[in-house]
Motif scaffolding. Sequence first.
Motif, PDB file in Angstrom:
ATOM      1  N   THR A  75       0.833  -1.205   0.000  1.00 36.36           N
ATOM      2  CA  THR A  75       0.000   0.000   0.000  1.00 36.36           C
ATOM      3  C   THR A  75       0.866   1.254   0.000  1.00 36.36           C
ATOM      4  OG1 THR A  75      -1.792  -1.136   1.184  1.00 36.36           O
ATOM      5  CG2 THR A  75      -1.772   1.265   1.262  1.00 36.36           C
ATOM      6  N   LEU A  76       1.917   1.246   0.811  1.00 41.11           N
ATOM      7  CA  LEU A  76       2.782   2.413   0.896  1.00 41.11           C
ATOM      8  C   LEU A  76       3.608   2.594  -0.371  1.00 41.11           C
ATOM      9  CD1 LEU A  76       3.953   2.245   4.624  1.00 41.11           C
ATOM     10  CD2 LEU A  76       2.019   3.431   3.612  1.00 41.11           C
ATOM     11  N   ARG A  77       4.013   1.511  -0.987  1.00 40.96           N
ATOM     12  CA  ARG A  77       4.711   1.622  -2.274  1.00 40.96           C
ATOM     13  C   ARG A  77       3.823   2.327  -3.303  1.00 40.96           C
ATOM     14  NH1 ARG A  77       9.357  -0.970  -3.529  1.00 40.96           N
ATOM     15  NH2 ARG A  77      10.136  -2.600  -2.137  1.00 40.96           N
ATOM     16  N   SER A  78       2.540   1.994  -3.273  1.00 41.09           N
ATOM     17  CA  SER A  78       1.615   2.563  -4.251  1.00 41.09           C
ATOM     18  C   SER A  78       1.418   4.064  -4.062  1.00 41.09           C
ATOM     19  CB  SER A  78       0.263   1.844  -4.180  1.00 41.09           C
ATOM     20  OG  SER A  78      -0.438   2.186  -2.997  1.00 41.09           O
ATOM     21  N   LEU A  79       1.774   4.576  -2.876  1.00 40.59           N
ATOM     22  CA  LEU A  79       1.666   6.021  -2.638  1.00 40.59           C
ATOM     23  C   LEU A  79       2.723   6.814  -3.405  1.00 40.59           C
ATOM     24  CD1 LEU A  79       0.956   6.188   1.219  1.00 40.59           C
ATOM     25  CD2 LEU A  79      -0.688   6.422  -0.650  1.00 40.59           C
ATOM     26  N   SER A  80       3.798   6.125  -3.804  1.00 46.22           N
ATOM     27  CA  SER A  80       4.869   6.765  -4.583  1.00 46.22           C
ATOM     28  C   SER A  80       5.413   8.018  -3.903  1.00 46.22           C
ATOM     29  CB  SER A  80       4.360   7.112  -5.991  1.00 46.22           C
ATOM     30  OG  SER A  80       3.933   5.949  -6.666  1.00 46.22           O
ATOM     31  N   GLY A  81       5.618   7.933  -2.592  1.00 49.87           N
ATOM     32  CA  GLY A  81       6.199   9.051  -1.848  1.00 49.87           C
ATOM     33  C   GLY A  81       5.190   9.997  -1.233  1.00 49.87           C
ATOM     34  N   ARG A  82       3.910   9.835  -1.588  1.00 53.47           N
ATOM     35  CA  ARG A  82       2.889  10.706  -1.001  1.00 53.47           C
ATOM     36  C   ARG A  82       2.595  10.279   0.439  1.00 53.47           C
ATOM     37  NH1 ARG A  82       0.719   9.008  -5.703  1.00 53.47           N
ATOM     38  NH2 ARG A  82      -0.938   7.876  -4.609  1.00 53.47           N
ATOM     39  N   ASN A  83       2.014  11.195   1.193  1.00 54.94           N
ATOM     40  CA  ASN A  83       1.597  10.909   2.561  1.00 54.94           C
ATOM     41  C   ASN A  83       0.099  10.622   2.580  1.00 54.94           C
ATOM     42  OD1 ASN A  83       4.266  11.728   3.401  1.00 54.94           O
ATOM     43  ND2 ASN A  83       3.553  13.845   3.210  1.00 54.94           N
ATOM     44  N   SER A  84      -0.359  10.003   3.679  1.00 50.90           N
ATOM     45  CA  SER A  84      -1.797   9.743   3.818  1.00 50.90           C
ATOM     46  C   SER A  84      -2.211  10.076   5.245  1.00 50.90           C
ATOM     47  CB  SER A  84      -2.120   8.280   3.507  1.00 50.90           C
ATOM     48  OG  SER A  84      -3.525   8.061   3.504  1.00 50.90           O
ATOM     49  N   LEU A  85      -2.948  11.167   5.372  1.00 50.71           N
ATOM     50  CA  LEU A  85      -3.426  11.595   6.679  1.00 50.71           C
ATOM     51  C   LEU A  85      -4.589  12.559   6.492  1.00 50.71           C
ATOM     52  CD1 LEU A  85      -1.178  14.421   8.077  1.00 50.71           C
ATOM     53  CD2 LEU A  85      -0.586  13.260   5.966  1.00 50.71           C
ATOM     54  N   GLU A  86      -5.409  12.658   7.518  1.00 49.23           N
ATOM     55  CA  GLU A  86      -6.546  13.569   7.467  1.00 49.23           C
ATOM     56  C   GLU A  86      -6.051  15.010   7.407  1.00 49.23           C
ATOM     57  OE1 GLU A  86     -10.403  14.971  10.170  1.00 49.23           O
ATOM     58  OE2 GLU A  86      -9.130  13.317  10.851  1.00 49.23           O
ATOM     59  N   SER A  87      -6.616  15.790   6.469  1.00 52.85           N
ATOM     60  CA  SER A  87      -6.244  17.196   6.350  1.00 52.85           C
ATOM     61  C   SER A  87      -7.378  17.926   5.648  1.00 52.85           C
ATOM     62  CB  SER A  87      -4.948  17.352   5.547  1.00 52.85           C
ATOM     63  OG  SER A  87      -4.564  18.716   5.462  1.00 52.85           O
ATOM     64  N   GLU A  88      -8.165  18.670   6.431  1.00 52.49           N
ATOM     65  CA  GLU A  88      -9.344  19.354   5.922  1.00 52.49           C
ATOM     66  C   GLU A  88      -9.397  20.775   6.475  1.00 52.49           C
ATOM     67  OE1 GLU A  88     -12.933  16.400   5.550  1.00 52.49           O
ATOM     68  OE2 GLU A  88     -12.069  16.139   7.546  1.00 52.49           O
ATOM     69  N   LYS A  89     -10.319  21.565   5.915  1.00 54.90           N
ATOM     70  CA  LYS A  89     -10.548  22.909   6.425  1.00 54.90           C
ATOM     71  C   LYS A  89     -10.971  22.840   7.891  1.00 54.90           C
ATOM     72  CE  LYS A  89     -13.435  27.014   5.743  1.00 54.90           C
ATOM     73  NZ  LYS A  89     -14.540  27.620   4.948  1.00 54.90           N
ATOM     74  N   MET A  90     -10.449  23.750   8.698  1.00 50.78           N
ATOM     75  CA  MET A  90     -10.772  23.776  10.121  1.00 50.78           C
ATOM     76  C   MET A  90     -12.255  24.108  10.321  1.00 50.78           C
ATOM     77  SD  MET A  90      -9.614  23.633  13.332  1.00 50.78           S
ATOM     78  CE  MET A  90      -7.832  23.888  13.282  1.00 50.78           C
ATOM     79  N   PRO A  91     -13.027  23.216  10.984  1.00 48.17           N
ATOM     80  CA  PRO A  91     -14.441  23.507  11.252  1.00 48.17           C
ATOM     81  C   PRO A  91     -14.570  24.738  12.145  1.00 48.17           C
ATOM     82  CG  PRO A  91     -13.955  21.184  11.635  1.00 48.17           C
ATOM     83  CD  PRO A  91     -12.639  21.876  11.476  1.00 48.17           C
ATOM     84  N   ALA A  92     -15.636  25.473  11.948  1.00 51.06           N
ATOM     85  CA  ALA A  92     -15.851  26.693  12.735  1.00 51.06           C
ATOM     86  C   ALA A  92     -15.892  26.398  14.230  1.00 51.06           C
ATOM     87  CB  ALA A  92     -17.151  27.374  12.290  1.00 51.06           C
ATOM     88  N   GLY A  93     -16.420  25.233  14.586  1.00 51.70           N
ATOM     89  CA  GLY A  93     -16.536  24.883  15.999  1.00 51.70           C
ATOM     90  C   GLY A  93     -15.221  24.552  16.682  1.00 51.70           C
ATOM     91  N   LYS A  94     -14.131  24.463  15.901  1.00 52.86           N
ATOM     92  CA  LYS A  94     -12.821  24.143  16.486  1.00 52.86           C
ATOM     93  C   LYS A  94     -11.839  25.307  16.429  1.00 52.86           C
ATOM     94  CE  LYS A  94     -12.779  19.121  15.707  1.00 52.86           C
ATOM     95  NZ  LYS A  94     -12.036  17.988  15.093  1.00 52.86           N
TER      96      LYS A  94
END
Length: 430
Positions: A234-253
């Motif tokens: 699975t990590l080989r298939s990323l070809s150097g990319r990372n995989s993690l949650e990264s979204e716009k900050m919700p207003a409530g946070k």
Amino acid sequence: MRLLKRGRIRLLLKLTIALGSLSILSLLTRSNPVWNPSSVLRYSWLEHTDSDDSPEKVCNCSAILKGEREALEQAKLLTSNQDFLKSVHIPDEHYMNATEDCSAFKLRRKYFTSPLSQEEEDFPLAYSMVVHHKVQSFERLLRAIYAPQNIYCVHVDKKAKSSVLFAIWAITACFPNIFLVSQPVDVVYAAWPRVQADLNCMADLYNTSTKWKYFINLCGLDFPLKTNLEIVRTLRSLSGRNSLESEKMPAGKVWRVRNAHEIIDGGIQRTGKAKEPPPFNITIMSGNAYIVVSRGFIRSVLEDRRVLALMEWGKDTYSPDEFLWATIQRMLGVPGSTWPHSKYDMSDVIAIARLVRWQWHEGSRDSPDSVYPDCQGSRVRSICVNGAGDLKWMLKQPHLFANKFDIDTDPVAVYCLEKYLRKRALSELQ
């Protein structure tokens, strides 16, 4: 001679902690694993079977993984039986005694002692494991992810019980590629020290070995959903990319990063002061503590002046682990990162790092408004503590790991997952 050497290592560990820091002593005896195809021809003894005499063997794991109702009901009855739960529990002191003979311990616990394939040996991984209790859960997680070509840094919370610290010392001292973090910290929930624990392991892993390809951070109540070979592919298939949650900050946070906080009496509280904007006009993103990132990403964390300034700015925020990695992931020039545009936002459901199920996202399998099915186990702080009934669905997901699993509340789920993964790993040799 081996026991004498081990005794010296134990003594050095005790002396070093007394001086205020842990050195990476296990690295002194590190040897590079060499893959030998002939060494993997007879691994049937490594399979987890009912003959291992575990109390959980009364369960039909094959039927549980298929979601058969009768088997799941039996598992639920067992996990509600206090006598059964007590029979599964292993005290911390057991590990200090069991590891006096490391060879016997690894043999009895069926650890892999050589790489299972050339493909895995050529793609070593680095793990950070942050723990503070439940040694039994830690050891079973370690066994499930252990491979001799990988490297593991274990951070034990400075306020952990002495029995936890010494038991984990004993276990890690049996392996040349596992070490205790050089600078342990007193972890505080939702505060900077939780980030610092991972940072210290990142630095130790980065400076200790130049061979590993990807970094994965874990806590003691995680468990893999994939074999090491599946993780590598699975990590080989990323070809150097990372995989993690990264979204716009919700207003409530937003309040978390706009107000200054401080640690008081082991907890985090607001100071009443507003924070200055982040350095370099960095856009703060939302995410979580768990990441799958390249070695280059870790280099940026340790050396990039923008990242260093961001971390200094974030030390008085609330739950910095839920924005820091997500923000770095969207910074231009960080290896494996993604463009900061919102079209590149990634949710925790899509990121492969960790499957965590929140109560407010659960629902009927037939409901388009639910993100995932109802938790079949219990809940802690609105997070599902997975039960045996969750396994069938979980194993169909793309995530590498899941959180939470707790042997004290549902040992059957962990036991069946262990058996499944070991059988799958051995079948990959054919």
